[in-house]
Design a protein around this motif. Structure first.
Motif, PDB file in Angstrom:
ATOM      1  N   THR A  55       0.887  -1.165   0.218  1.00 50.55           N
ATOM      2  CA  THR A  55      -0.496  -0.055  -0.393  1.00 50.55           C
ATOM      3  C   THR A  55       0.735   1.260  -0.581  1.00 50.55           C
ATOM      4  N   SER A  80     -11.642   2.941   9.946  1.00 53.05           N
ATOM      5  CA  SER A  80     -11.436   2.202  10.008  1.00 53.05           C
ATOM      6  C   SER A  80     -10.588   1.132   9.960  1.00 53.05           C
ATOM      7  N   GLN A  82      -8.730   0.124   7.332  1.00 50.32           N
ATOM      8  CA  GLN A  82      -8.717   0.585   5.698  1.00 50.32           C
ATOM      9  C   GLN A  82      -8.380   1.596   5.615  1.00 50.32           C
ATOM     10  N   GLU A  83      -8.364   2.503   7.168  1.00 46.64           N
ATOM     11  CA  GLU A  83      -7.807   3.812   7.410  1.00 46.64           C
ATOM     12  C   GLU A  83      -6.308   3.954   8.122  1.00 46.64           C
ATOM     13  N   THR A  85      -4.666   1.106   8.410  1.00 46.81           N
ATOM     14  CA  THR A  85      -3.272   0.198   7.650  1.00 46.81           C
ATOM     15  C   THR A  85      -2.286   1.442   6.536  1.00 46.81           C
TER      16      THR A  85
END
Ligand code: NCD
Length: 376
Positions: A55, A80, A82-83, A85
């Motif tokens: 990422t 979340s 996903q934010e 990491t």
């Protein structure tokens, strides 16, 4: 005799604490010192290498991509994985930048950052200031004791006054839980919560996660023991929320008087005995006794507290042999942690401070991507 020796340190430490002379280094006999465990400022030991995920590569090549969904960073609650990491991945790039001789990258050139601290702070305020400077922002520090914040103005009036100066980012610490969120509703810029009362301290939990991930390679599946004054700690609260979101197992260890009554709702395992709670832990996170938030006596004495809940070499043996020792600072040596452990080979307390700057750069960078951009 053994008895007296073991109690002398906390009693003195408490006296120093009351006199405002905290954190005086307690010398450890040379024979007990592990040379590898002390940091020589001229030759610091290498920190673990960055673990950069895929990422991160994407982020470096496409900066405008959004990382955080919100305008502000007020708590861990709405974030979340996903934010979280990609934010940690971005912080890794700033760890690398922070170790270069030339540390400035003017991403925030032309932006104004105001650090508004209604409560005293050393590392949080200092690291936000350094982070802002390293990103090229114009940084203004306002502390309650050196400005008219101490003249009785309400938080709202202060917010409106600062808002009129058109800052882009406000970093706020306040002694009342919820005050930062209230302020965020009144201003047009991005607001970062640098600690509000007993509520949350999101950047501390994020930098702790970054430190753990760098040393353990992951957060998922780890057993993390948070020990001490959980009741008054915004650090504990933010960490409990974040670590569980990232699928770590969280335990809290504290006397009943220092546990929130609703601790059962937080999904953590609760222990009142250090030996049981530390058994097999991958990370031991110590908390300061927050005397300034206590109304009355929560522990019989600092001496008693240290005996049962202070982390010393004996108690640390119950955790895994490679367990990390963490503390957000400021530490009260001889009250919640022994110097031999705080400065020992398992301690990553200084690394947490380094990660604090990198993580705060990542947060400033991420939030600035959501700010209105200059129209050409
Ligand atoms: C913490 C805080 O202010 O909540 N410290 C920090 O931000 N480095 C923890 C504490 O004060 O004990």
């Amino acid at each position: 005799m053994q008895h007296r020796k073991c109690y002398a340190a906390p009693a003195k430490a408490l006296a120093r604490l009351k006199a405002g002379l905290t954190n005086k280094f307690t010398a450890i006999p040379a024979a007990r010192r592990d040379p590898a465990s002390f940091i020589n400022p001229k030759n610091p030991p290498p920190l673990p290498p960055a673990r950069i995920s895929t990422t991160h590569t994407t982020l470096m090549t496409s900066r405008p991509a959004q990382i955080l969904k919100g305008q502000h960073l007020l708590s861990i609650e709405p974030l979340s994985p996903q934010e979280i990491t990609p934010l940690l991945d971005l912080a890794e790039t700033y760890v690398v930048q922070g170790r270069r001789a030339y540390k400035r990258q003017p991403l925030l050139k032309g932006r104004t950052q105001i650090n508004l601290f209604f409560e005293s702070s050393t590392r949080t305020q200092g690291s936000f200031e350094i982070a802002g400077h390293r990103l090229g922002a114009d940084v203004l520090n306002m502390a309650a004791n050196t400005s008219s914040l101490s003249k009785g103005e309400t938080v709202m009036d202060t917010a409106m006054t600062l808002n009129a100066m058109h800052p882009d980012i406000l970093v706020v610490r306040h002694h009342a839980s919820g005050a930062v969120e209230l302020l965020a509703q009144k201003v047009g810029c991005a607001v970062i919560n640098a600690g509000d009362g007993q509520h949350e301290h999101p950047t501390q939990a994020l930098l702790d996660a970054l430190t753990i991930r760098r040393n353990k390679g992951r957060l998922e599946g780890l057993t993390i023991a948070i020990c001490g004054d959980v009741l008054h700690s915004r650090v504990a609260r933010s960490n409990i929320i974040l670590l569980q979101k990232m699928n770590a197992r969280v335990r809290v260890i504290a006397p009943s008087t220092l546990l929130p009554s609703a601790i059962g709702n937080l999904g953590v395992e609760v222990f009142r005995d250090m030996r049981e709670g530390l058994e097999g832990a991958d990370v031991v996170m110590m908390l300061r006794l927050q005397l300034e938030r206590m109304n009355g006596a929560f522990v019989p004495s600092a001496r008693e507290y240290y005996r049962f809940f202070g982390l010393d070499e004996q108690k640390l043996k119950y955790a895994k042999s490679d367990a990390l020792v963490m503390h957000p600072g400021p530490m009260n040596r001889g009250v919640e942690i022994d110097s031999a452990v705080a400065d020992g080979v398992q301690s990553v307390i200084r690394e947490q401070v380094e990660m604090g700057v990198a993580l705060r750069m990542a947060v400033l960078d991420a939030l600035s991507r959501n700010l209105p951009q200059e129209q050409n």
